[in-house]
Design a protein around this motif. Structure first.
Motif, PDB file in Angstrom:
ATOM      1  N   GLY A   1       0.989  -0.772   0.021  1.00 50.76           N
ATOM      2  CA  GLY A   1       0.222   0.084   0.038  1.00 50.76           C
ATOM      3  C   GLY A   1       1.232   1.790   0.012  1.00 50.76           C
ATOM      4  N   VAL A   2       0.893   1.956  -1.057  1.00 49.28           N
ATOM      5  CA  VAL A   2       1.216   3.015  -1.495  1.00 49.28           C
ATOM      6  C   VAL A   2       0.776   4.430  -1.121  1.00 49.28           C
ATOM      7  CG1 VAL A   2       3.301   4.593  -2.854  1.00 49.28           C
ATOM      8  CG2 VAL A   2       2.999   2.014  -3.311  1.00 49.28           C
ATOM      9  N   GLN A   3       1.467   4.907  -0.572  1.00 47.53           N
ATOM     10  CA  GLN A   3       0.275   6.644   0.780  1.00 47.53           C
ATOM     11  C   GLN A   3       1.298   7.852  -0.188  1.00 47.53           C
ATOM     12  OE1 GLN A   3       1.951   4.225   3.140  1.00 47.53           O
ATOM     13  NE2 GLN A   3       0.773   3.362   3.303  1.00 47.53           N
ATOM     14  N   TRP A   4       0.148   8.443  -0.249  1.00 45.86           N
ATOM     15  CA  TRP A   4      -0.472  10.649  -1.085  1.00 45.86           C
ATOM     16  C   TRP A   4      -0.365  10.678  -0.315  1.00 45.86           C
ATOM     17  CZ3 TRP A   4       3.869  11.466  -3.883  1.00 45.86           C
ATOM     18  CH2 TRP A   4       3.879  13.447  -4.188  1.00 45.86           C
TER      19      TRP A   4
ATOM     20  N   ALA B   1      -0.068   9.655  -9.230  1.00 52.80           N
ATOM     21  CA  ALA B   1       0.043   7.820  -9.769  1.00 52.80           C
ATOM     22  C   ALA B   1       1.166   7.069  -9.624  1.00 52.80           C
ATOM     23  CB  ALA B   1      -1.387   8.190 -10.681  1.00 52.80           C
ATOM     24  N   MET B   2       2.306   8.179 -11.212  1.00 58.45           N
ATOM     25  CA  MET B   2       3.561   7.533 -11.126  1.00 58.45           C
ATOM     26  C   MET B   2       4.287   7.169 -10.223  1.00 58.45           C
ATOM     27  SD  MET B   2       4.099  10.156 -14.937  1.00 58.45           S
ATOM     28  CE  MET B   2       5.600   9.326 -15.083  1.00 58.45           C
ATOM     29  N   LEU B   3       4.298   8.488  -9.602  1.00 56.88           N
ATOM     30  CA  LEU B   3       5.074   7.767  -8.177  1.00 56.88           C
ATOM     31  C   LEU B   3       5.065   6.392  -7.726  1.00 56.88           C
ATOM     32  CD1 LEU B   3       6.079  11.101  -6.743  1.00 56.88           C
ATOM     33  CD2 LEU B   3       8.006   9.610  -8.329  1.00 56.88           C
ATOM     34  N   GLN B   4       3.619   6.484  -7.547  1.00 53.80           N
ATOM     35  CA  GLN B   4       3.247   5.021  -6.788  1.00 53.80           C
ATOM     36  C   GLN B   4       3.133   4.065  -7.563  1.00 53.80           C
ATOM     37  OE1 GLN B   4      -0.940   6.394  -6.038  1.00 53.80           O
ATOM     38  NE2 GLN B   4      -0.970   6.566  -4.127  1.00 53.80           N
ATOM     39  N   LEU B   5       3.202   4.528  -9.027  1.00 55.74           N
ATOM     40  CA  LEU B   5       3.283   3.139  -9.343  1.00 55.74           C
ATOM     41  C   LEU B   5       5.087   2.547  -9.862  1.00 55.74           C
ATOM     42  CD1 LEU B   5       0.866   3.553 -12.596  1.00 55.74           C
ATOM     43  CD2 LEU B   5       0.668   1.799 -11.646  1.00 55.74           C
ATOM     44  N   GLY B   6       5.158   3.670  -9.387  1.00 58.01           N
ATOM     45  CA  GLY B   6       6.711   3.001  -9.559  1.00 58.01           C
ATOM     46  C   GLY B   6       7.581   2.439  -8.438  1.00 58.01           C
ATOM     47  N   ALA B   7       7.232   2.968  -7.167  1.00 58.68           N
ATOM     48  CA  ALA B   7       6.844   2.690  -5.552  1.00 58.68           C
ATOM     49  C   ALA B   7       6.618   0.519  -6.345  1.00 58.68           C
ATOM     50  CB  ALA B   7       6.864   3.236  -4.671  1.00 58.68           C
ATOM     51  N   VAL B   8       5.654   0.158  -6.220  1.00 54.41           N
ATOM     52  CA  VAL B   8       5.459  -0.861  -6.383  1.00 54.41           C
ATOM     53  C   VAL B   8       5.839  -1.789  -7.457  1.00 54.41           C
ATOM     54  CG1 VAL B   8       2.768  -2.104  -7.617  1.00 54.41           C
ATOM     55  CG2 VAL B   8       2.706  -0.414  -6.124  1.00 54.41           C
TER      56      VAL B   8
END
Length: 419
Positions: free
Chosen positions: A370-373, A392-399
């Motif tokens: 789970g990536v929080q922003w 969204a791009m940063l979250q997808l990169g973290a995943v």
């Protein structure tokens, strides 16, 4: 192969000059090496290991800089020609030389990264530079309290073309030992009779082809038995020490060791706010929480690990958003929701949460990330979105980074092939 290879300058130990006086950091590392076993197994740990001293094995600590040797047996010193003070605190790679098989070395490194056992045929070199082949068995030792990786044990058995009757008798006694690992293992092995550095003749072809004979299997079984005995002693001592610590109510181990240390190290490089929940356990407890997540929520790591993520919900949390997350988890798919969460001090914040399943090399879901922003406030310098880089791009990169770390360190998917 019959001629000695001069030891590299890095392996030669001389008296320190005035400019080589140990620094405080070096002294601290030396102390850590000396206390490595006692911290995990108690002060009396070396006594049972001394009963196995005639066999060749060593113990290394992966948590210290350079993954150094923290214990070495007399049998190992006899086999290699080194003194204990020349070995302690050094990585075992100093035994390698120009003809050491690179594939075997990579196989050992992969096993260390994955915290798994391995066995290989390895060409090492004595202090004088004589090459000798060994059967090498290695295995990790884990804490009995929380499963944390503690040490690695490596057992060696030389492949040689001649052995004394006393050596064969000792091996037969070892292979037949099933009544208890603490029993005395018989007479001292005459390592001089098999030490390649004392041989002046060129090894025969039969010695080089030893791997294909029945004796190779016996050597591997012997090395495996030595390894099992050493690991048993360490595990037993750690369990006794862990029981005392728990009974005393002062356990010093943190619960964030739910993930292996190699995977945890890889995850620390991901500079995003995220948590990883274990899909294999009831309630999907948190197995890892990033530093940025802790800064965002105000919690300490030990207050997060082992708990369900719903501890961040509160009075104003929308139940519809919670249900969306549950449905996505139930169907093994990703989802992104806007949800109201709460920090440790009770203050609310709007969280753009992206949840995604993480599969292992067999395509089975093992974790959820789970990536929080934090909507409306940058988490750290350089973390806020721009026109080119959206949340969204940063979250997808973290995943994606989490998936790569899990698949490469928890399975054979990206493991090197030794063939």
């Amino acid at each position: 192969m019959g001629r000695p290879i001069p030891a590299p300058s890095s392996t030669r130990i001389s008296a320190p000059s005035q400019s080589q006086v140990p620094t405080c950091t070096q002294v601290s590392i030396t102390k850590c090496v000396e206390e490595s076993l006692s911290r995990s197994y108690g002060e009396s740990m070396k006594e049972p290991l001394q009963r196995l001293r005639h066999h060749s094995f060593l113990v290394t600590d992966p948590h210290l800089p350079g993954h150094p040797i923290v214990y070495v047996s007399e049998g190992f010193l006899h086999m290699t020609g080194y003194l204990a003070e020349e070995v302690m605190g050094r990585n075992p790679r100093f035994l390698q030389g120009p003809d050491t098989d690179r594939r075997s070395v990579l196989q050992i490194r992969d096993a260390i990264c994955e915290e798994k056992p391995c066995h290989v045929i390895l060409l090492n070199y004595t202090k004088q530079g004589w090459p000798f082949r060994i059967v090498f068995h290695m295995a990790p030792v884990f804490s009995q309290a929380n499963g944390q990786l503690l040490h690695f044990v490596g057992a060696q058995k030389p492949l040689a073309d001649c052995f004394s009757k006393q050596v064969w008798h000792c091996e037969a006694s070892l292979l037949g030992l099933h009544k208890g690992p603490s029993a005395f293992l018989g007479p001292k092995i005459c390592m001089d009779s098999i030490n390649p550095r004392l041989k002046s003749h060129q090894p025969s072809d039969s010695c080089l082809n030893y791997q294909c004979s029945g004796q190779r299997k016996k050597k591997m079984k012997t090395a495996s038995t030595i390894l099992q005995l050493v690991v048993h002693e360490l595990v037993t001592s750690n369990k006794l020490m862990s029981d005392k610590t728990v009974c005393g109510g002062c356990s010093s181990e943190e619960a964030d060791t739910a993930l292996c240390s190699s995977l945890t190290l890889a995850l620390t490089r991901i500079q995003q706010s995220f948590v990883i929940s274990d899909a294999k356990l009831p309630g999907m407890p948190v197995a890892y929480a990033s530093d940025m997540f802790l800064r965002l929520t105000g919690y300490q790591r030990h207050e997060v690990i082992g708990r369900s993520c719903k501890f961040m919900q509160g009075q104003g949390t929308d139940t519809c958003a919670v249900e969306q997350i549950r449905d996505a988890i139930r169907e093994d798919r990703t989802c992104t929701v806007r949800i109201l969460n709460y920090r440790k001090n009770g203050s609310p914040f709007w969280n753009l949460l992206h949840v995604a399943p993480v599969r292992d090399h067999t395509a089975k879901v093992v974790y959820y990330v789970g990536v929080q922003w934090h909507l409306g406030f940058p988490l750290a310098e350089g973390s806020f979105a721009s026109k080119d880089v959206t949340p969204a791009m940063l979250q997808l990169g973290a995943v994606g980074a989490v998936k790569v770390a899990v698949r490469s360190l928890q399975g054979h998917g990206l493991r090197r092939s030794s063939s």
